[in-house]
Design a protein around this motif. Structure first.
Motif, PDB file in Angstrom:
ATOM      1  N   GLY A  61       0.812  -1.217   0.000  1.00 40.49           N
ATOM      2  CA  GLY A  61       0.000   0.000   0.000  1.00 40.49           C
ATOM      3  C   GLY A  61       0.835   1.252   0.000  1.00 40.49           C
ATOM      4  O   GLY A  61       1.664   1.473  -0.872  1.00 40.49           O
ATOM      5  N   THR A  62       0.609   2.095   1.013  1.00 39.47           N
ATOM      6  CA  THR A  62       1.189   3.429   1.068  1.00 39.47           C
ATOM      7  C   THR A  62       2.714   3.397   0.954  1.00 39.47           C
ATOM      8  O   THR A  62       3.382   2.631   1.624  1.00 39.47           O
ATOM      9  CB  THR A  62       0.820   4.105   2.400  1.00 39.47           C
ATOM     10  OG1 THR A  62      -0.600   4.157   2.513  1.00 39.47           O
ATOM     11  CG2 THR A  62       1.365   5.504   2.470  1.00 39.47           C
ATOM     12  N   THR A  63       3.260   4.252   0.102  1.00 40.04           N
ATOM     13  CA  THR A  63       4.698   4.396  -0.055  1.00 40.04           C
ATOM     14  C   THR A  63       5.043   5.889  -0.087  1.00 40.04           C
ATOM     15  O   THR A  63       4.489   6.626  -0.886  1.00 40.04           O
ATOM     16  CB  THR A  63       5.187   3.743  -1.356  1.00 40.04           C
ATOM     17  OG1 THR A  63       4.826   2.353  -1.344  1.00 40.04           O
ATOM     18  CG2 THR A  63       6.683   3.860  -1.514  1.00 40.04           C
ATOM     19  N   PRO A  64       5.950   6.380   0.754  1.00 38.36           N
ATOM     20  CA  PRO A  64       6.559   5.631   1.853  1.00 38.36           C
ATOM     21  C   PRO A  64       5.580   5.470   3.013  1.00 38.36           C
ATOM     22  O   PRO A  64       4.708   6.306   3.216  1.00 38.36           O
ATOM     23  CB  PRO A  64       7.739   6.520   2.256  1.00 38.36           C
ATOM     24  CG  PRO A  64       7.306   7.904   1.923  1.00 38.36           C
ATOM     25  CD  PRO A  64       6.459   7.771   0.682  1.00 38.36           C
ATOM     26  N   TRP A  65       5.734   4.394   3.771  1.00 41.53           N
ATOM     27  CA  TRP A  65       4.825   4.143   4.882  1.00 41.53           C
ATOM     28  C   TRP A  65       5.383   4.736   6.172  1.00 41.53           C
ATOM     29  O   TRP A  65       6.592   4.848   6.353  1.00 41.53           O
ATOM     30  CB  TRP A  65       4.555   2.651   5.050  1.00 41.53           C
ATOM     31  CG  TRP A  65       5.767   1.798   5.278  1.00 41.53           C
ATOM     32  CD1 TRP A  65       6.553   1.202   4.328  1.00 41.53           C
ATOM     33  CD2 TRP A  65       6.344   1.453   6.544  1.00 41.53           C
ATOM     34  NE1 TRP A  65       7.574   0.496   4.914  1.00 41.53           N
ATOM     35  CE2 TRP A  65       7.469   0.628   6.277  1.00 41.53           C
ATOM     36  CE3 TRP A  65       6.008   1.727   7.870  1.00 41.53           C
ATOM     37  CZ2 TRP A  65       8.263   0.099   7.293  1.00 41.53           C
ATOM     38  CZ3 TRP A  65       6.806   1.210   8.887  1.00 41.53           C
ATOM     39  CH2 TRP A  65       7.914   0.394   8.592  1.00 41.53           C
ATOM     40  N   SER A  66       4.475   5.115   7.059  1.00 40.25           N
ATOM     41  CA  SER A  66       4.888   5.658   8.353  1.00 40.25           C
ATOM     42  C   SER A  66       3.726   5.534   9.330  1.00 40.25           C
ATOM     43  O   SER A  66       2.574   5.353   8.937  1.00 40.25           O
ATOM     44  CB  SER A  66       5.319   7.126   8.231  1.00 40.25           C
ATOM     45  OG  SER A  66       4.226   7.933   7.832  1.00 40.25           O
ATOM     46  N   VAL A  67       4.044   5.624  10.615  1.00 31.82           N
ATOM     47  CA  VAL A  67       3.029   5.585  11.661  1.00 31.82           C
ATOM     48  C   VAL A  67       2.993   6.946  12.348  1.00 31.82           C
ATOM     49  O   VAL A  67       3.811   7.824  12.087  1.00 31.82           O
ATOM     50  CB  VAL A  67       3.309   4.471  12.683  1.00 31.82           C
ATOM     51  CG1 VAL A  67       3.304   3.113  11.997  1.00 31.82           C
ATOM     52  CG2 VAL A  67       4.621   4.705  13.428  1.00 31.82           C
ATOM     53  N   ASP A  68       2.034   7.113  13.239  1.00 34.68           N
ATOM     54  CA  ASP A  68       1.893   8.386  13.934  1.00 34.68           C
ATOM     55  C   ASP A  68       2.761   8.385  15.203  1.00 34.68           C
ATOM     56  O   ASP A  68       3.881   8.849  15.172  1.00 34.68           O
ATOM     57  CB  ASP A  68       0.417   8.643  14.266  1.00 34.68           C
ATOM     58  CG  ASP A  68       0.145  10.107  14.553  1.00 34.68           C
ATOM     59  OD1 ASP A  68       0.256  10.911  13.611  1.00 34.68           O
ATOM     60  OD2 ASP A  68      -0.162  10.453  15.710  1.00 34.68           O
ATOM     61  N   GLU A  69       2.259   7.834  16.290  1.00 32.35           N
ATOM     62  CA  GLU A  69       3.006   7.817  17.544  1.00 32.35           C
ATOM     63  C   GLU A  69       3.654   6.444  17.770  1.00 32.35           C
ATOM     64  O   GLU A  69       3.005   5.411  17.588  1.00 32.35           O
ATOM     65  CB  GLU A  69       2.079   8.108  18.731  1.00 32.35           C
ATOM     66  CG  GLU A  69       1.328   9.422  18.632  1.00 32.35           C
ATOM     67  CD  GLU A  69       2.174  10.622  19.037  1.00 32.35           C
ATOM     68  OE1 GLU A  69       3.297  10.420  19.560  1.00 32.35           O
ATOM     69  OE2 GLU A  69       1.710  11.761  18.832  1.00 32.35           O
ATOM     70  N   VAL A  70       4.914   6.452  18.196  1.00 36.75           N
ATOM     71  CA  VAL A  70       5.586   5.242  18.669  1.00 36.75           C
ATOM     72  C   VAL A  70       5.895   5.452  20.141  1.00 36.75           C
ATOM     73  O   VAL A  70       6.513   6.452  20.531  1.00 36.75           O
ATOM     74  CB  VAL A  70       6.881   4.963  17.894  1.00 36.75           C
ATOM     75  CG1 VAL A  70       7.696   3.872  18.579  1.00 36.75           C
ATOM     76  CG2 VAL A  70       6.570   4.558  16.461  1.00 36.75           C
ATOM     77  N   LEU A  71       5.443   4.500  20.974  1.00 38.59           N
ATOM     78  CA  LEU A  71       5.671   4.570  22.408  1.00 38.59           C
ATOM     79  C   LEU A  71       6.422   3.321  22.861  1.00 38.59           C
ATOM     80  O   LEU A  71       5.977   2.200  22.591  1.00 38.59           O
ATOM     81  CB  LEU A  71       4.351   4.679  23.176  1.00 38.59           C
ATOM     82  CG  LEU A  71       3.488   5.910  22.938  1.00 38.59           C
ATOM     83  CD1 LEU A  71       2.629   5.747  21.685  1.00 38.59           C
ATOM     84  CD2 LEU A  71       2.578   6.178  24.130  1.00 38.59           C
ATOM     85  N   PHE A  72       7.561   3.529  23.523  1.00 35.79           N
ATOM     86  CA  PHE A  72       8.303   2.443  24.150  1.00 35.79           C
ATOM     87  C   PHE A  72       8.038   2.482  25.649  1.00 35.79           C
ATOM     88  O   PHE A  72       8.103   3.553  26.268  1.00 35.79           O
ATOM     89  CB  PHE A  72       9.813   2.595  23.925  1.00 35.79           C
ATOM     90  CG  PHE A  72      10.307   2.141  22.584  1.00 35.79           C
ATOM     91  CD1 PHE A  72       9.445   1.772  21.565  1.00 35.79           C
ATOM     92  CD2 PHE A  72      11.673   2.094  22.323  1.00 35.79           C
ATOM     93  CE1 PHE A  72       9.914   1.354  20.322  1.00 35.79           C
ATOM     94  CE2 PHE A  72      12.159   1.682  21.093  1.00 35.79           C
ATOM     95  CZ  PHE A  72      11.279   1.311  20.083  1.00 35.79           C
ATOM     96  N   VAL A  73       7.767   1.320  26.218  1.00 37.78           N
ATOM     97  CA  VAL A  73       7.571   1.183  27.658  1.00 37.78           C
ATOM     98  C   VAL A  73       8.574   0.137  28.139  1.00 37.78           C
ATOM     99  O   VAL A  73       8.532  -1.011  27.698  1.00 37.78           O
ATOM    100  CB  VAL A  73       6.136   0.735  27.988  1.00 37.78           C
ATOM    101  CG1 VAL A  73       5.932   0.678  29.494  1.00 37.78           C
ATOM    102  CG2 VAL A  73       5.112   1.646  27.329  1.00 37.78           C
ATOM    103  N   SER A  74       9.508   0.536  28.994  1.00 38.12           N
ATOM    104  CA  SER A  74      10.572  -0.380  29.440  1.00 38.12           C
ATOM    105  C   SER A  74      11.293  -0.980  28.240  1.00 38.12           C
ATOM    106  O   SER A  74      11.545  -2.188  28.181  1.00 38.12           O
ATOM    107  CB  SER A  74      10.000  -1.504  30.314  1.00 38.12           C
ATOM    108  OG  SER A  74       9.400  -0.996  31.465  1.00 38.12           O
ATOM    109  N   GLY A  75      11.631  -0.161  27.272  1.00 34.08           N
ATOM    110  CA  GLY A  75      12.224  -0.653  26.033  1.00 34.08           C
ATOM    111  C   GLY A  75      13.571  -1.332  26.247  1.00 34.08           C
ATOM    112  O   GLY A  75      14.515  -0.723  26.761  1.00 34.08           O
ATOM    113  N   ASP A  76      13.665  -2.598  25.825  1.00 39.21           N
ATOM    114  CA  ASP A  76      14.893  -3.378  25.984  1.00 39.21           C
ATOM    115  C   ASP A  76      15.762  -3.210  24.746  1.00 39.21           C
ATOM    116  O   ASP A  76      15.944  -4.126  23.943  1.00 39.21           O
ATOM    117  CB  ASP A  76      14.550  -4.852  26.226  1.00 39.21           C
ATOM    118  CG  ASP A  76      15.756  -5.676  26.652  1.00 39.21           C
ATOM    119  OD1 ASP A  76      16.814  -5.077  26.944  1.00 39.21           O
ATOM    120  OD2 ASP A  76      15.641  -6.912  26.703  1.00 39.21           O
TER     121      ASP A  76
END
Length: 305
Positions: A165-180
Motif C-alpha cells: 500500500g502506502t509508499t513511503p509508509w509511516s506511523v503516527d506515535e511510537v511509544l516504548f515502555v521499558s524498552g529493551d
C-alpha cells in the motif's frame, strides 16, 4: 473481542498455539477471556474488515508485547490496555501482534532471536494493511520490553516496497515502555534513531532507573545501558521525548508489590500512565500534559500523577 495477529505456530492436533515461530501469520478474534484456538482463526480480509468497523475511522493502536510473555498473558495485557485507555477517553481500537515468546525467564536468548525473525512480518502482514484500511488512517505502536527491539528490527528490515500500500509508509506515535534496546542506538545518526525518525511522527520513551529486569539485561546480558532503564542519549531528534517514570513507580505501587518483575510491568496497572498515553495518542505536546512534571537537573519530564 480482542483483535490479534500472531506468528506463533498452531498445533492442530491439540487445537492450540505454541511458543514456536510459525511460517505464516494468522488472524484471530477470540471471545474476551478465552485463550485462542483453531475456532478463532479467520482470514486476513475478514479480520481487517472487523478492525476497520470497530475503528470507524478512528485511531488504531498496535500493542507489541515483550519477552517472557505467553499468549494468555499477552491477552490479559491487551485487555488492560484497551479497557484503561477507553476509560481515559481513547476512542480508537487496540490490536496486538502476538509473537512467539517462550513465556520463561530462561528463554531470553531464544526470544530475542524469534523477535528478530518475525519482525518483518509484523510490518508486512499487519502494520501495512492496517495503515491502508482508509486514507489517512492513524496507526500507533505501543511496544513493551523486547517488543521495542522487535519493532526496531521490523522498521529497519522492511523498506518502502515491503509494506503493501502506502509508499513511503509511516506511523503516527511510537511509544516504548521499558524498552529493551541499547541506549546508544538512538543517538543522532545511529540506526535506531534514524529508522524511527523516518517512520514515525513522534517517539515517546517511558523509562525508569528502578526497572530491575532491564538492570539485569543491561549489566549482565548486554553490558550496555537500556533505553527503558536509563532513557535516551543526550543528542536525539527533536521529535523524541523521554518520560521518567521512577517516581511514579515509588508513589503508586504498594511496597508489598514492588520487586523485579513488577518494576518492569507496573505500567499496565497504573491509571496515570494510561492518562499520559491517551494524551500522547491525542497529539498533545509534552509541556501541556498535566501528567508530566519537570525533572530537576534534567531536560526530561517525569510521569507524576
Amino acid at each position: 473481542m480482542p483483535h490479534v495477529f500472531t506468528r506463533r505456530t498452531f498445533y492442530a492436533a491439540q487445537n492450540r498455539f505454541t511458543n514456536n515461530a510459525a511460517t505464516l501469520t494468522r488472524y484471530l478474534n477470540p471471545p474476551a477471556g478465552i485463550r485462542p484456538n483453531g475456532d478463532h482463526i479467520i482470514d486476513r480480509d475478514q479480520w481487517l474488515s472487523e478492525v476497520d468497523a470497530r475503528a470507524n475511522g478512528r485511531d488504531i493502536l498496535v500493542f507489541i508485547h515483550g519477552f517472557n510473555t505467553d499468549q494468555g498473558e499477552m491477552l490479559v495485557r491487551l485487555n488492560k490496555i484497551e479497557t484503561n485507555l477507553a476509560a481515559q477517553g481513547f476512542q480508537g481500537v487496540v490490536v496486538a501482534f502476538d509473537w512467539p515468546s517462550n513465556g520463561s525467564i530462561l528463554g531470553y536468548a531464544s526470544d530475542r532471536a524469534d523477535a528478530k525473525k518475525v519482525a518483518p512480518h509484523m510490518i508486512v502482514d499487519g502494520l501495512g494493511p492496517l495503515l491502508n484500511l482508509r486514507a489517512g488512517q492513524k496507526v500507533h505502536l505501543l511496544c513493551h520490553s523486547m517488543g521495542a527491539y522487535l519493532m526496531l528490527r521490523g522498521f529497519a528490515g522492511v523498506g518502502d516496497s515491503g509494506a503493501p500500500g502506502t509508499t513511503p509508509w509511516s506511523v503516527d506515535e511510537v511509544l516504548f515502555v521499558s524498552g529493551d534496546c541499547d541506549q546508544d542506538w538512538f543517538e543522532q545518526g545511529a540506526w535506531g534513531g534514524l529508522v524511527i525518525d523516518y517512520r514515525a511522527e513522534r517517539f515517546t520513551n517511558y523509562y525508569s532507573t528502578l526497572d530491575q529486569v532491564l538492570d539485569l539485561s543491561g549489566s549482565i546480558i548486554h553490558g550496555e545501558p537500556r533505553a527503558g532503564h536509563d532513557g535516551l542519549p543526550a543528542s536525539v531528534p527533536a521529535k523524541f521525548h523521554d518520560v521518567y517514570c521512577g517516581q511514579q513507580y515509588i508513589d503508586k505501587v504498594p511496597d508489598a508489590e514492588k520487586g523485579r518483575v513488577r518494576s518492569h510491568t507496573w505500567y499496565f496497572d497504573d491509571a496515570g500512565f494510561y492518562r499520559d498515553v491517551a494524551l500522547t495518542l491525542d497529539g498533545q505536546t509534552p509541556a501541556s500534559m498535566p501528567t508530566r512534571r519537570p525533572v530537576q537537573g534534567s531536560s526530561d519530564l517525569a510521569l507524576l500523577t
